[in-house]
Design a protein around this motif. Structure first.
Motif, PDB file in Angstrom:
ATOM      1  N   LEU A   1       0.750  -1.159   0.017  1.00  0.00           N
ATOM      2  CA  LEU A   1       0.185   0.129   0.026  1.00  0.00           C
ATOM      3  C   LEU A   1       0.759   1.250  -0.164  1.00  0.00           C
ATOM      4  N   ALA A   2       1.916   0.995   0.885  1.00  0.00           N
ATOM      5  CA  ALA A   2       2.933   2.447   0.857  1.00  0.00           C
ATOM      6  C   ALA A   2       3.582   2.655  -0.590  1.00  0.00           C
ATOM      7  N   GLN A   3       3.794   1.649  -1.320  1.00  0.00           N
ATOM      8  CA  GLN A   3       4.334   1.667  -2.629  1.00  0.00           C
ATOM      9  C   GLN A   3       3.284   2.188  -3.561  1.00  0.00           C
ATOM     10  N   GLN A   4       2.123   1.786  -3.336  1.00  0.00           N
ATOM     11  CA  GLN A   4       0.949   2.091  -4.348  1.00  0.00           C
ATOM     12  C   GLN A   4       0.665   3.733  -4.095  1.00  0.00           C
ATOM     13  N   SER A   5       0.894   4.026  -2.561  1.00  0.00           N
ATOM     14  CA  SER A   5       1.083   5.589  -2.367  1.00  0.00           C
ATOM     15  C   SER A   5       2.048   6.474  -2.774  1.00  0.00           C
ATOM     16  N   ASN A   6       2.933   5.948  -3.508  1.00  0.00           N
ATOM     17  CA  ASN A   6       4.261   6.738  -3.588  1.00  0.00           C
ATOM     18  C   ASN A   6       5.047   7.224  -2.894  1.00  0.00           C
ATOM     19  N   ASN A   7       4.724   6.412  -1.522  1.00  0.00           N
ATOM     20  CA  ASN A   7       5.641   7.012  -0.241  1.00  0.00           C
ATOM     21  C   ASN A   7       7.169   5.940  -0.192  1.00  0.00           C
ATOM     22  N   ASN A   8       7.879   6.972   0.151  1.00  0.00           N
ATOM     23  CA  ASN A   8       9.308   6.357   0.052  1.00  0.00           C
ATOM     24  C   ASN A   8       9.875   5.703   1.378  1.00  0.00           C
ATOM     25  N   GLN A   9       9.034   5.638   2.343  1.00  0.00           N
ATOM     26  CA  GLN A   9       9.271   4.877   3.579  1.00  0.00           C
ATOM     27  C   GLN A   9       8.148   4.472   4.352  1.00  0.00           C
ATOM     28  N   ILE A  10       8.463   3.522   5.316  1.00  0.00           N
ATOM     29  CA  ILE A  10       7.219   3.191   6.169  1.00  0.00           C
ATOM     30  C   ILE A  10       7.968   3.296   7.826  1.00  0.00           C
ATOM     31  N   ILE A  11       6.876   4.165   8.492  1.00  0.00           N
ATOM     32  CA  ILE A  11       7.303   4.124  10.080  1.00  0.00           C
ATOM     33  C   ILE A  11       6.343   3.335  10.839  1.00  0.00           C
ATOM     34  N   LEU A  12       7.177   2.685  11.588  1.00  0.00           N
ATOM     35  CA  LEU A  12       6.359   2.049  12.622  1.00  0.00           C
ATOM     36  C   LEU A  12       6.945   2.180  14.333  1.00  0.00           C
ATOM     37  N   HIS A  13       6.368   1.954  15.092  1.00  0.00           N
ATOM     38  CA  HIS A  13       6.847   1.852  16.654  1.00  0.00           C
ATOM     39  C   HIS A  13       6.554   0.523  17.200  1.00  0.00           C
ATOM     40  N   THR A  14       7.238   0.077  18.383  1.00  0.00           N
ATOM     41  CA  THR A  14       7.166  -1.067  19.038  1.00  0.00           C
ATOM     42  C   THR A  14       7.740  -0.844  20.128  1.00  0.00           C
ATOM     43  N   THR A  15       7.681  -2.061  21.062  1.00  0.00           N
ATOM     44  CA  THR A  15       8.170  -1.785  22.486  1.00  0.00           C
ATOM     45  C   THR A  15       8.964  -3.213  22.937  1.00  0.00           C
ATOM     46  N   LYS A  16       9.824  -3.248  23.929  1.00  0.00           N
ATOM     47  CA  LYS A  16      10.656  -4.092  24.345  1.00  0.00           C
ATOM     48  C   LYS A  16       9.571  -5.229  24.409  1.00  0.00           C
ATOM     49  N   SER A  17       8.376  -5.093  24.898  1.00  0.00           N
ATOM     50  CA  SER A  17       7.548  -6.072  25.173  1.00  0.00           C
ATOM     51  C   SER A  17       7.226  -6.911  24.108  1.00  0.00           C
ATOM     52  N   MET A  18       7.328  -6.253  22.697  1.00  0.00           N
ATOM     53  CA  MET A  18       7.064  -6.917  21.588  1.00  0.00           C
ATOM     54  C   MET A  18       8.071  -7.546  20.938  1.00  0.00           C
ATOM     55  N   GLN A  19       8.951  -8.375  21.442  1.00  0.00           N
ATOM     56  CA  GLN A  19       9.818  -8.891  20.987  1.00  0.00           C
ATOM     57  C   GLN A  19       9.794  -9.706  19.799  1.00  0.00           C
ATOM     58  N   VAL A  20       8.497 -10.481  19.412  1.00  0.00           N
ATOM     59  CA  VAL A  20       8.140 -11.286  18.475  1.00  0.00           C
ATOM     60  C   VAL A  20       8.139 -10.315  17.286  1.00  0.00           C
ATOM     61  N   ALA A  21       7.404  -9.108  17.565  1.00  0.00           N
ATOM     62  CA  ALA A  21       7.247  -8.160  16.203  1.00  0.00           C
ATOM     63  C   ALA A  21       8.322  -7.579  15.981  1.00  0.00           C
ATOM     64  N   TRP A  22       9.217  -7.171  17.081  1.00  0.00           N
ATOM     65  CA  TRP A  22      10.409  -6.682  16.737  1.00  0.00           C
ATOM     66  C   TRP A  22      11.362  -7.432  15.798  1.00  0.00           C
TER      67      TRP A  22
END
Length: 169
Positions: free
Chosen positions: A118-139
């Motif tokens: 979706l980001a590529q379709q929107s012609n954006n050049n980056q994706i940003i996200l946030h996570t925490t130390k509690s979310m090690q699987v996602a990290w």
């Protein structure tokens, strides 16, 4: 598995999954400690009212919700602390959650790849996200997909350190 935009009749079910997943994270604030955050999770469907924002769900062949994520094609709508909402040419991913019964099936990865598309379709050049130390699987998953730590995006949510990541497209 099918990934698509959430339907209004699915808001409550995804909200329940979100609350369940986040409240089980060891070291993550409880609903009693951050009630407004959990209220937002429970009412995840309300984010569909924001411009440039999509709530996506992953469904089984039986139309059971396996997980979900919120995708922002404009960071102004991202709604985090720190500087992320000022980023230009960027999409955002927030609130990825996979039902505990559906883990280890690649659902989180599939939802993330869908957001990258979706980001590529929107012609954006980056994706940003946030996570925490509690979310090690996602990290770990995000790092395997090429996301890199971006300390300039870090912030604190109450007393909880939140860590920024970005993927250049």
């Amino acid at each position: 598995m099918i990934i698509r935009d959430i339907q209004p009749e699915e808001f409550e079910a995804l909200g329940n999954i979100m609350v369940d997943v986040y409240s089980r994270l060891g070291g993550f604030p409880s609903p009693e400690e951050q009630p407004k955050y959990y209220e937002m999770l429970q009412n995840i469907g309300q984010l569909t009212k924001k411009p440039d924002t999509r709530v996506l769900v992953a469904l089984s062949e039986e139309d059971e919700i396996l997980g979900g994520v919120v995708y922002f094609s404009d960071m102004k709508q991202y709604g985090s602390g720190g500087t992320a909402t000022k980023e230009q040419g960027a999409s955002g991913i927030r609130l990825l959650a996979v039902s505990p019964d559906a883990r280890k099936q690649g659902i989180g990865k599939a939802l993330t790849f869908h957001c990258i598309d979706l980001a590529q379709q929107s012609n954006n050049n980056q994706i940003i996200l946030h996570t925490t130390k509690s979310m090690q699987v996602a990290w770990k998953m995000y790092e395997k997909l090429g996301f890199e730590r971006s300390e300039d995006l870090d912030f604190k949510q109450a007393d909880l350190p939140v860590y920024g990541f970005r993927l250049y497209l």
